[in-house]
Every structure is written in C-alpha cells, then in structure tokens.
Design an enzyme around this catalytic site. Structure first.
Site, PDB file in Angstrom:
ATOM      1  N   ARG A 244      -9.477   3.524  -7.561  1.00 39.02           N
ATOM      2  CA  ARG A 244      -8.859   3.431  -6.239  1.00 39.02           C
ATOM      3  C   ARG A 244      -9.990   3.414  -5.227  1.00 39.02           C
ATOM      4  NH1 ARG A 244      -3.886   1.757  -6.892  1.00 39.02           N
ATOM      5  NH2 ARG A 244      -3.378   2.386  -9.006  1.00 39.02           N
TER       6      ARG A 244
ATOM      7  N   ASN B 197       1.191   3.880  -3.136  1.00 40.46           N
ATOM      8  CA  ASN B 197       0.828   5.294  -2.961  1.00 40.46           C
ATOM      9  C   ASN B 197       1.941   6.226  -3.420  1.00 40.46           C
ATOM     10  OD1 ASN B 197      -1.667   4.742  -1.962  1.00 40.46           O
ATOM     11  ND2 ASN B 197      -1.231   5.302   0.158  1.00 40.46           N
TER      12      ASN B 197
ATOM     13  N   GLU C  11       0.830  -1.213   0.000  1.00 42.29           N
ATOM     14  CA  GLU C  11       0.000   0.000   0.000  1.00 42.29           C
ATOM     15  C   GLU C  11       0.866   1.265   0.000  1.00 42.29           C
ATOM     16  OE1 GLU C  11      -3.081  -0.170  -0.493  1.00 42.29           O
ATOM     17  OE2 GLU C  11      -3.682  -2.152   0.173  1.00 42.29           O
TER      18      GLU C  11
HETATM   19  N1  LIG Z   1       2.636   9.240  -1.190  1.00 43.39           N
HETATM   20  C1  LIG Z   1       1.597  10.035  -1.422  1.00 43.39           C
HETATM   21  N2  LIG Z   1       1.746  11.226  -2.066  1.00 43.39           N
HETATM   22  C2  LIG Z   1       0.690  12.028  -2.317  1.00 43.39           C
HETATM   23  N3  LIG Z   1      -0.586  11.741  -1.964  1.00 43.39           N
HETATM   24  C3  LIG Z   1      -0.801  10.579  -1.322  1.00 43.39           C
HETATM   25  C4  LIG Z   1       0.248   9.665  -1.017  1.00 43.39           C
HETATM   26  N4  LIG Z   1      -0.270   8.604  -0.377  1.00 43.39           N
HETATM   27  C5  LIG Z   1      -1.605   8.838  -0.284  1.00 43.39           C
HETATM   28  N5  LIG Z   1      -1.940  10.013  -0.840  1.00 43.39           N
HETATM   29  C6  LIG Z   1      -3.288  10.634  -0.879  1.00 43.39           C
HETATM   30  O1  LIG Z   1      -4.083  10.021   0.124  1.00 43.39           O
HETATM   31  C7  LIG Z   1      -5.264   9.442  -0.453  1.00 43.39           C
HETATM   32  C8  LIG Z   1      -5.663   8.187   0.313  1.00 43.39           C
HETATM   33  O2  LIG Z   1      -4.686   7.156   0.166  1.00 43.39           O
HETATM   34  P1  LIG Z   1      -5.135   5.628   0.305  1.00 43.39           P
HETATM   35  O3  LIG Z   1      -3.964   4.769   0.034  1.00 43.39           O
HETATM   36  O4  LIG Z   1      -5.818   5.462   1.615  1.00 43.39           O
HETATM   37  O5  LIG Z   1      -6.238   5.472  -0.830  1.00 43.39           O
HETATM   38  P2  LIG Z   1      -6.026   5.400  -2.423  1.00 43.39           P
HETATM   39  O6  LIG Z   1      -4.590   5.172  -2.732  1.00 43.39           O
HETATM   40  O7  LIG Z   1      -6.659   6.587  -3.031  1.00 43.39           O
HETATM   41  O8  LIG Z   1      -6.871   4.099  -2.802  1.00 43.39           O
HETATM   42  P3  LIG Z   1      -6.379   2.567  -2.618  1.00 43.39           P
HETATM   43  O9  LIG Z   1      -5.165   2.589  -1.711  1.00 43.39           O
HETATM   44  O10 LIG Z   1      -7.533   1.882  -1.977  1.00 43.39           O
HETATM   45  O11 LIG Z   1      -6.068   2.080  -3.983  1.00 43.39           O
HETATM   46  C9  LIG Z   1      -4.919   9.219  -1.902  1.00 43.39           C
HETATM   47  O12 LIG Z   1      -6.061   9.199  -2.732  1.00 43.39           O
HETATM   48  C10 LIG Z   1      -4.005  10.412  -2.207  1.00 43.39           C
HETATM   49  O13 LIG Z   1      -4.755  11.579  -2.472  1.00 43.39           O
HETATM   50 MG   LIG Z   2      -3.459   3.701  -1.818  1.00 45.05          MG
END
Ligand SMILES: Nc1ncnc2c1ncn2[C@@H]1O[C@H](COP(=O)(O)OP(=O)(O)OP(=O)(O)O)[C@@H](O)[C@H]1O
Ligand SMILES: [Mg+2]
Lengths: 140, 116
Positions: A104, A50, A46
């Site tokens: 996502r 991200n 995860e």
């Molecule tokens: N490394 C990062 N840099 C910039 N924004 C981030 C980063 N990690 C997370 N985010 C932001 O936080 C939000 C939530 O992250 P999360 O991993 O919980 O969900 P997601 O990645 O959108 O979906 P999923 O992990 O279920 O595929 C993301 O949609 C993004 O906007």
């Molecule tokens: Mg994610």
C-alpha cells in the site's frame, strides 16, 4: 433537482469495480466531463478499497455506499462497521500506511482529497468508519 | 448452475489481460483494463514470476491500454521498483493516459521511475 441511492455489498475486493460503476452511473445525468467522472470513480475506488482492506481486514463485512445529488453537487459516503481509525490526522498524511508490507502506498486519502472538493472522515475504534466526499459537477 | 456461470465469468475477469515481451534488456509489461486493488494483486504475482524467468534487468510498464488506475497501481509500481532497483535496474512507464498520469503525478512516482 435531487436524487439519492443506497447500495450495500459484501466486503470483497471484487466489488470495488462494482462500486465505481455505481458512482459513474449515478453522476452520469449531471453531465460530467471525462475528468470529473474519473475523479469521482477513483475517489470511490479508494474509499471502498479502504473499507474492505483496512476496515474489515480479511474479516467478513458489509460496505454501505450512499450517494446524493443536489443540483450539480454530488455527495458520496462510504461506510464500514470495521476496526476504525485510531488517528485520523495521521491517516490522512500522504504516504502514511499501516500496511506497507502489502504494497500500500498511503495515498488513498490524498487522492480523495485532491480529486474531490471536500473530504470528511468519521471513525470510532471497533465501530467503523464513514468517509463522506462532495464534488461539484459541471463547473466547466 | 447459475453460480458456475458466475464463477467462470468472475475467474475470467480476475485474470486481467496481460502481455509480456523483452526488449533490449527490459521486461515490457502491458496490462489491459483497470488496475485496482484486486487486479494489482494478480499483476504482482504474474510480473514477479515473469521477471524471475527472464534475464531482463529493467522493467517498462506500458500503460497504453490501462483506462483506470487507483493508488493500488502506484503501490504495484513502487513494489516492482524496489525489486528492480535492488538488482541495479530501472523502471520506466510509458503510454499513461491523462487520468492515469494524474495519479502518477500526485503520487510523486515520476520522481523514482522514468516516464517515457
Ligand atoms: N475504512 C478504514 N478503516 C480503518 N482504517 C482505515 C480505513 N481507511 C483508511 N484507514 C487507515 O488509514 C491509512 C491511510 O489510508 P490511505 O488510503 O491513505 O492509504 P493506504 O490504504 O494505506 O494505501 P493506498 O490507499 O495507497 O493503497 C491506512 O493505512 C489505514 O491504516
Ligand atoms: Mg487506501
């Protein structure tokens, strides 16, 4: 007993499985249960996804991953120097995503938080994000 | 030369093993291996294409041979659910192992798709 590793790799989705392997290999000497090993693998998956998908968002970049262990506790950090997160509290909310169009589900942080013992996020707009997680292995 | 070998291996890895069959009005999807962001994108394309080509109304994900899945897999199933439900169909999941089942449970996916 302590241990430390540091790896860096290109921000490509094909490197996520590599990151999982590294994490699994690093904790192997701590003799984790199957569940503990899976917890760490999924949390790393995860965090690294991200960094690639949101941190760099199709731009080129490097993902930095570090792991420490101290006795039976492991600490893993994943860092990018990408876009950064505007509102960390919001980002951590279950089902919150800025990329619903890419299917996502907004569960990454929820997974990291539930499968690890602690989760800490540091982020600065246009400077990047560091996610640090810890877990005690072998609490059986 | 070395680069070609690497490229070929990589292409093979990317093309995740996947089986389809149609069983009583349901497209049964049986992926093999790990579902993460990369393989989910591959699966999404393949599944949508197959679903359009078959006359099946419902979808069944057979996860018996999936040994790893992260939130990308949840996104994949929800995405398919939206398409199938819009056409009046149902999505079912079967054969999830312990690890995969924990992700499904955490995501609340069990509330919109039937676990069999
Ligand atoms: N490394 C990062 N840099 C910039 N924004 C981030 C980063 N990690 C997370 N985010 C932001 O936080 C939000 C939530 O992250 P999360 O991993 O919980 O969900 P997601 O990645 O959108 O979906 P999923 O992990 O279920 O595929 C993301 O949609 C993004 O906007
Ligand atoms: Mg994610």
């Amino acid at each position: 007993m302590t241990n430390h590793i540091k790896v860096e790799f290109e921000a490509k989705e094909s490197n996520v499985s590599f990151a999982r392997l590294v994490a699994a290999g690093f904790i192997a000497p701590l003799d984790p249960t199957v569940d503990e090993a899976e917890d760490v693998k999924v949390a790393v998956s995860e965090a690294v996804t991200n960094a690639i998908v949101h941190g760099y968002d199709k731009r080129e970049g490097v993902v930095y991953m570090e792991a420490f262990s101290y006795d039976n506790t492991v600490m893993i950090s994943v860092r990018d120097t990408g876009y950064g997160i505007e509102d960390i509290a919001k980002a951590k909310e279950p089902l919150f995503t800025t990329k619903p169009d890419e299917e996502r589900s907004g569960l990454g942080f929820t997974v990291m938080e539930s499968f690890m013992d602690s989760l800490h996020i540091e982020s600065k707009i246009d400077a990047g994000t560091t996610v640090t997680m810890t877990k005690r292995i072998g609490s059986r | 030369m070395a680069l070609n070998i690497i490229k070929r291996t990589y292409e093979r890895m990317k093309a995740m093993e996947l089986e389809f069959k149609v069983l009583s009005n349901s497209l049964v999807i049986k992926p093999k291996g790990e579902i993460d962001s990369e393989s989910a994108a591959f699966l999404r394309r393949k599944i949508d294409l197959e679903f359009e080509c078959t006359a099946a109304k419902n979808m069944t994900f057979d996860l018996t041979e999936v040994d790893f899945m992260d939130s990308s897999g949840v996104g994949l199933v929800i995405g398919r659910y939206k398409k199938v439900a819009a056409l009046g169909g149902e999505v079912r999941i079967k054969g999830a192992n312990r690890t995969v089942a924990r992700i499904i449970e955490l995501s609340g996916l069990g509330r919109i798709v039937k676990m069999i």
